[in-house]
Design a protein around this motif. Structure first.
Motif, PDB file in Angstrom:
ATOM      1  N   SER A  39       0.824  -1.219   0.000  1.00 13.07           N
ATOM      2  CA  SER A  39       0.000   0.000   0.000  1.00 13.07           C
ATOM      3  C   SER A  39       0.853   1.262   0.000  1.00 13.07           C
ATOM      4  O   SER A  39       0.395   2.318  -0.458  1.00 13.07           O
ATOM      5  CB  SER A  39      -0.925  -0.006   1.229  1.00 13.07           C
ATOM      6  OG  SER A  39      -0.170  -0.022   2.425  1.00 13.07           O
ATOM      7  N   GLU A  42       1.485   2.018  -3.550  1.00 10.95           N
ATOM      8  CA  GLU A  42       0.256   2.483  -4.199  1.00 10.95           C
ATOM      9  C   GLU A  42      -0.052   3.937  -3.866  1.00 10.95           C
ATOM     10  O   GLU A  42      -0.711   4.638  -4.649  1.00 10.95           O
ATOM     11  CB  GLU A  42      -0.921   1.599  -3.768  1.00 10.95           C
ATOM     12  CG  GLU A  42      -0.797   0.153  -4.224  1.00 10.95           C
ATOM     13  CD  GLU A  42      -1.833  -0.743  -3.571  1.00 10.95           C
ATOM     14  OE1 GLU A  42      -2.662  -0.215  -2.789  1.00 10.95           O
ATOM     15  OE2 GLU A  42      -1.820  -1.961  -3.831  1.00 10.95           O
ATOM     16  N   ASP A  89      -0.416   3.777   6.319  1.00 16.12           N
ATOM     17  CA  ASP A  89      -1.807   3.911   5.883  1.00 16.12           C
ATOM     18  C   ASP A  89      -2.583   4.884   6.761  1.00 16.12           C
ATOM     19  O   ASP A  89      -3.445   5.627   6.272  1.00 16.12           O
ATOM     20  CB  ASP A  89      -2.502   2.552   5.887  1.00 16.12           C
ATOM     21  CG  ASP A  89      -2.012   1.643   4.773  1.00 16.12           C
ATOM     22  OD1 ASP A  89      -1.300   2.139   3.885  1.00 16.12           O
ATOM     23  OD2 ASP A  89      -2.327   0.441   4.796  1.00 16.12           O
TER      24      ASP A  89
END
Length: 208
Positions: A39, A42, A89
């Motif tokens: 992530s 990303e 995150d």
């Protein structure tokens, strides 16, 4: 014993650029290990902006960013002996960031650090240091005009993605320190590159 300075010590060195080799077995097996994205990859562009904002606008003076495991370790002038650990995150959530990171402009953060060291120099424990250490710390703190060059810092954060997406030897983790204006980068081959913020652009131009 002959005196030898630490690689990164109690002085500022804008010409710092040093390579440290890691585990030979990890270097030799680099191309046998499958690359896995996560992530962080990303959302790297957005996260890089968050990390820049933390360094420029909050109490954060040191970030240790784990690009492989999404772990972000934070040191703040508001709690200088502590280390916070956040998940990358979570830093994508503005409410989370606003709750955990108190605002302070870069200039005031620099001034606060100088005052903290001034308090140390006036404390009785300062006399426990050798005269050489006392002099070195005093001279360094007197010479510190600002924590870092903002343009250098922006360039570092902007180019993390280039190092992360290299074929073969790619960036695994990075430590950005405002106080001594250094950046330390560990790669999947277990090698480490340590350099001043000013030398980072030269490193990118040579290897990218």
């Amino acid at each position: 014993m002959k005196k030898k300075d630490a690689l990164v010590g109690y002085y500022f060195n804008n010409n710092l650029m040093h390579s440290i080799k890691g585990d030979k077995s990890l270097r030799e097996s680099v191309y046998n290990r499958e690359r896995a994205f996560n992530s962080v990859d990303e959302n790297l562009e957005q996260l890089s902006q968050v990390w820049l904002d933390l360094l420029l606008d909050t109490g954060v003076y040191r970030l240790v960013i784990g690009l492989n495991n999404a772990e972000v370790r934070v040191s703040s002038v508001f709690d200088p002996f502590n280390t916070e650990v956040h998940l990358a995150d979570d830093l994508l959530n503005s409410d989370y960031v606003d709750f955990h990171f108190n605002k302070i402009p870069l200039k005031k953060k620099s001034q606060l650090i100088k005052r903290i060291y001034k308090m140390l120099e006036n404390d009785e424990v300062f006399g426990m240091l050798s005269l050489q250490w006392q002099q070195s710390l005093h001279e360094r703190n007197q010479s510190m005009q600002k924590l870092t060059n903002i343009n250098d810092l922006r360039f570092i954060l902007k180019n993390l993605s280039k190092l992360r997406h290299l074929e073969g030897y790619y960036l695994r983790s990075v430590t950005i320190n405002l106080f001594n204006s250094t950046v330390s980068m560990s790669f999947n081959c277990d090698g480490t590159q340590i350099m001043s913020h000013k030398k980072f652009k030269e490193f990118i131009e040579e290897y990218i």
